[in-house]
Design an enzyme around this catalytic site. Structure first.
Site, PDB file in Angstrom:
ATOM      1  CG  PHE A 149      -0.251   0.436   2.506  1.00  0.00           C
ATOM      2  CD1 PHE A 149      -0.105   1.785   2.821  1.00  0.00           C
ATOM      3  CD2 PHE A 149       0.276  -0.495   3.395  1.00  0.00           C
ATOM      4  CE1 PHE A 149       0.542   2.183   3.987  1.00  0.00           C
ATOM      5  CE2 PHE A 149       0.922  -0.108   4.550  1.00  0.00           C
ATOM      6  CZ  PHE A 149       1.053   1.238   4.856  1.00  0.00           C
ATOM      7  CE  LYS A 173      -3.018  -8.499  -4.573  1.00  0.00           C
ATOM      8  NZ  LYS A 173      -3.452  -7.525  -3.529  1.00  0.00           N
ATOM      9  CD  GLU A 176      -5.280  -5.814   0.343  1.00  0.00           C
ATOM     10  OE1 GLU A 176      -4.499  -5.893  -0.619  1.00  0.00           O
ATOM     11  OE2 GLU A 176      -5.024  -6.272   1.478  1.00  0.00           O
ATOM     12  CB  SER A 226       4.740  -7.578   5.612  1.00  0.00           C
ATOM     13  OG  SER A 226       3.764  -8.470   5.132  1.00  0.00           O
ATOM     14  CB  CYS A 281      10.388  -0.275   2.734  1.00  0.00           C
ATOM     15  SG  CYS A 281      11.004   0.394   1.206  1.00  0.00           S
ATOM     16  CD  GLU A 383       8.343  -2.992   8.446  1.00  0.00           C
ATOM     17  OE1 GLU A 383       7.606  -3.969   8.218  1.00  0.00           O
ATOM     18  OE2 GLU A 383       8.881  -2.328   7.541  1.00  0.00           O
TER      19      GLU A 383
HETATM   20  P1  NAD Z   1       1.495  -6.672   2.938  1.00  0.00           P
HETATM   21  O1  NAD Z   1       2.507  -7.747   3.011  1.00  0.00           O
HETATM   22  O2  NAD Z   1       0.363  -6.704   3.888  1.00  0.00           O
HETATM   23  O3  NAD Z   1       0.812  -6.644   1.474  1.00  0.00           O
HETATM   24  C1  NAD Z   1       1.592  -6.654   0.296  1.00  0.00           C
HETATM   25  C2  NAD Z   1       0.800  -7.371  -0.800  1.00  0.00           C
HETATM   26  O4  NAD Z   1       0.582  -8.724  -0.409  1.00  0.00           O
HETATM   27  C3  NAD Z   1      -0.573  -6.763  -1.064  1.00  0.00           C
HETATM   28  O5  NAD Z   1      -0.812  -6.745  -2.445  1.00  0.00           O
HETATM   29  C4  NAD Z   1      -1.510  -7.702  -0.343  1.00  0.00           C
HETATM   30  O6  NAD Z   1      -2.782  -7.771  -0.946  1.00  0.00           O
HETATM   31  C5  NAD Z   1      -0.805  -9.034  -0.422  1.00  0.00           C
HETATM   32  N1  NAD Z   1      -1.093  -9.890   0.729  1.00  0.00           N
HETATM   33  C6  NAD Z   1      -1.311  -9.491   2.008  1.00  0.00           C
HETATM   34  N2  NAD Z   1      -1.556 -10.556   2.790  1.00  0.00           N
HETATM   35  C7  NAD Z   1      -1.492 -11.645   1.993  1.00  0.00           C
HETATM   36  C8  NAD Z   1      -1.650 -13.044   2.223  1.00  0.00           C
HETATM   37  N3  NAD Z   1      -1.910 -13.528   3.424  1.00  0.00           N
HETATM   38  N4  NAD Z   1      -1.513 -13.876   1.172  1.00  0.00           N
HETATM   39  C9  NAD Z   1      -1.234 -13.411  -0.049  1.00  0.00           C
HETATM   40  N5  NAD Z   1      -1.086 -12.087  -0.329  1.00  0.00           N
HETATM   41  C10 NAD Z   1      -1.198 -11.220   0.680  1.00  0.00           C
HETATM   42  O7  NAD Z   1       2.287  -5.287   3.018  1.00  0.00           O
HETATM   43  P2  NAD Z   1       1.687  -3.824   3.145  1.00  0.00           P
HETATM   44  O8  NAD Z   1       1.132  -3.643   4.520  1.00  0.00           O
HETATM   45  O9  NAD Z   1       0.830  -3.512   1.988  1.00  0.00           O
HETATM   46  O10 NAD Z   1       3.027  -2.951   2.979  1.00  0.00           O
HETATM   47  C11 NAD Z   1       3.878  -2.632   4.050  1.00  0.00           C
HETATM   48  C12 NAD Z   1       5.053  -3.573   4.137  1.00  0.00           C
HETATM   49  O11 NAD Z   1       5.772  -3.555   2.897  1.00  0.00           O
HETATM   50  C13 NAD Z   1       6.055  -3.152   5.186  1.00  0.00           C
HETATM   51  O12 NAD Z   1       6.518  -4.304   5.846  1.00  0.00           O
HETATM   52  C14 NAD Z   1       7.174  -2.504   4.398  1.00  0.00           C
HETATM   53  O13 NAD Z   1       8.441  -2.523   5.010  1.00  0.00           O
HETATM   54  C15 NAD Z   1       7.160  -3.343   3.175  1.00  0.00           C
HETATM   55  N6  NAD Z   1       7.793  -2.667   2.047  1.00  0.00           N
HETATM   56  C16 NAD Z   1       9.006  -3.126   1.638  1.00  0.00           C
HETATM   57  C17 NAD Z   1       9.661  -2.509   0.600  1.00  0.00           C
HETATM   58  C18 NAD Z   1      11.001  -3.006   0.133  1.00  0.00           C
HETATM   59  O14 NAD Z   1      11.406  -2.657  -0.962  1.00  0.00           O
HETATM   60  N7  NAD Z   1      11.701  -3.810   0.909  1.00  0.00           N
HETATM   61  C19 NAD Z   1       9.070  -1.410  -0.037  1.00  0.00           C
HETATM   62  C20 NAD Z   1       7.812  -0.972   0.392  1.00  0.00           C
HETATM   63  C21 NAD Z   1       7.182  -1.621   1.440  1.00  0.00           C
END
Ligand code: NAD
Length: 497
Positions: A149, A173, A176, A226, A281, A383
């Site tokens: 997000f 994808k 959401e 994450s 991040c 985090e």
């Molecule tokens: P998230 O892991 O909740 O979601 C990321 C994606 O995975 C979304 O598209 C989501 O729909 C999908 N997803 C979520 N739960 C899922 C599941 N159980 N099964 C399958 N798909 C699933 O992450 P977020 O809250 O949207 O973003 C924040 C996180 O992203 C933080 O941990 C941040 O550090 C990390 N981040 C990392 C970087 C990097 O380059 N290392 C960059 C930006 C954000």
């Protein structure tokens, strides 16, 4: 109530699953749209459309593909303000930040305009007697990106601009929580001249994600989010034989040596720690001053700045940062603050009770500052992803170097010092993927590659830049020998029948 669907085969389509996700306006804490969550059949339609379109797209010469990227760049610039406003309305980040999000993505589109140069391959004349050897970089086919997000424009562009310019078709994808900007980008790509089906957006939850991981026609997966989900994506995609890069969470440290310019450090830490409500991040979430005097000097400068951070609505130009993404995430950050207190850290600025008048239901949270954080605390190990900076004092350089190096995450790190020798020593020894020297958020530009180490990235090829091109192409190497007897004989032009 507005309903948001998908972008499949060159047009916006409404979803037909009957399952929806509530998209919130985080400023007022109310639902603003219903997002349709894709079925496996809807995903299948997108993949089929991509597979068909990719054949002609891969056969389109690289400079024509690059021209679409040139057009796309101009269209993003044309619509920058509207895109930024849309992005802020779902994410809550300030308009300046939203423009930065789009701007960093735009830089990858600019990089993608030059990709013909990077895929032109290699040639060795006379690799053996009358033998030439050449290698070419070919696209993979249909590839997919699953994005978080917190950068609704930049991260989809990190992946898709490079993948498409290399001749692949792309299934996105998006998160959401912030689905609208990716759909707008799909429309702009269409306007830029991209053929129907080369770029598709499938909105969804775990069903769509698992569908992507299992689909035999999807050859590679890029994920950012994450760490727990990154690890799941990495492991599952590998069992389905896919190429995968999966970026995860972070806990980025800033090491402050006694010779650092503490005024500069305090200013930098305010932007890097609290900008975008800490939902980056590459945010700095731990400051490590070396020596008691450095710690006291830093706290004297930081405390008043944290206390006077201006929380506000995204459209107010004087706002430092806006609301958090959801009520649940705000609560999770509050829980971490409680945990830090319970573990014995000193909360020296408490942002928990900050409210914004007129927006009491928005997901706002003031800036918090902890001192005396230690590496055995759970609130240090995990985090937090919110407007919370933790000060973990250290006694000397070696102890400071060990902190980010032994942390489970290894995304970014910064060191502040006037000593070139110590900075060099730190940069070469620290066990972290991206290092800033007197630079707080060392995000590589589009023509370098982005990626952390340890639990911040699963897979070994980074995002965008030269590594992005490697990720989205496969190398074919041809060894050619031509019949010797033709040499010196009269050349006969083969006749066409
Ligand atoms: P998230 O892991 O909740 O979601 C990321 C994606 O995975 C979304 O598209 C989501 O729909 C999908 N997803 C979520 N739960 C899922 C599941 N159980 N099964 C399958 N798909 C699933 O992450 P977020 O809250 O949207 O973003 C924040 C996180 O992203 C933080 O941990 C941040 O550090 C990390 N981040 C990392 C970087 C990097 O380059 N290392 C960059 C930006 C954000």
């Amino acid at each position: 109530m507005q309903q948001i669907g998908h972008f499949i085969g060159g047009k916006i389509v409404s979803g037909n699953s009957g399952r929806f996700h509530d998209v919130f306006d985080p400023v007022i804490g109310q639902i603003q749209a219903k997002l349709s969550l894709a079925t496996i059949d809807e995903l299948g339609l997108a993949v089929a459309s991509a597979k068909k379109a990719q054949i002609d797209w891969a056969a389109t010469n690289p400079q024509r593909r690059a021209r679409v990227m040139f057009n796309f760049k101009a269209l993003i610039e044309r619509d920058l303000d509207a895109l930024a406003a849309l992005l802020s309305s779902e994410h809550g980040k300030t308009h300046a930040d939203a423009k930065g999000d789009i701007g960093r993505g735009l830089e990858v589109v600019e990089f993608a305009c030059g990709i013909p140069h990077l895929i032109k391959g290699e040639f060795s004349q006379g690799a053996g007697p009358k033998i030439d050897m050449y290698s070419m970089r070919q696209p993979l086919g249909v590839v997919a990106g699953i994005t978080p997000f917190n950068f609704p424009a930049m991260i989809p562009l990190w992946m898709s601009a490079v993948a498409i310019a290399c001749g692949n078709a792309f299934i996105l994808k998006p998160s959401e929580k912030c689905p609208s900007v990716p759909l707008k980008l799909a429309e702009l790509l269409q306007e830029a001249g991209l053929a129907d089906g080369v770029f598709n957006v499938v909105n969804g939850d775990r069903i769509a994600v698992d569908g992507i991981l299992e689909h035999p026609d999807i050859k590679a997966i890029s994920f950012v989010g994450s760490s727990a989900i990154a690890e799941y994506i990495y492991a599952k995609a590998a069992t389905y034989g896919k190429r995968v890069q999966a970026m995860g969470g972070a806990k980025n440290h800033a090491i402050i040596l006694p010779d650092a310019d503490l005024d500069q450090v305090a200013n930098d830490l305010i932007g890097a720690g609290y900008g975008s409500a800490g939902e980056r991040c590459m945010a700095i979430s731990v400051a490590v001053p070396v020596g008691e005097q450095t710690a006291e000097g830093l706290i004297d400068r930081l405390r008043p700045k944290v206390e006077s951070l201006k929380i506000g609505v995204p459209s107010d130009a004087s706002t430092d940062y806006g609301p958090l993404i959801t009520a649940e995430h705000r609560q999770s950050v509050l829980n971490w603050i409680e945990k830090g207190i319970a573990e014995g850290a000193e909360l020296i600025v408490d942002g928990r009770n900050t409210k914004l008048q007129g927006y009491e239901n928005g997901y706002f949270l003031g800036g918090s500052l902890f001192d005396k954080v230690t590496s055995d605390m759970e609130s240090y190990k995990q985090e937090i992803f919110g407007p919370v900076l933790q000060i973990a004092r250290s006694e000397n350089f070696e102890q400071a170097l060990a902190m980010p190096s032994s942390h489970q995450y290894g995304n970014g790190v910064a060191i502040y010092t006037k000593s070139g020798g110590l900075a060099r020593e730190f940069a070469s020894r620290v066990d972290v993927g991206m290092v800033g020297i007197n630079v707080p958020i060392p995000v590589p530009l589009a023509y370098h590659s982005f990626g952390g180490w340890k639990r911040s990235a699963f897979g070994d090829i980074n995002q965008h830049g030269p590594e992005g091109v490697r990720f989205y192409t496969k190398t074919k190497t041809v060894t050619a020998r031509w019949p010797e007897e033709l040499l010196g004989s009269e050349f006969v032009i083969p006749q066409m029948k």
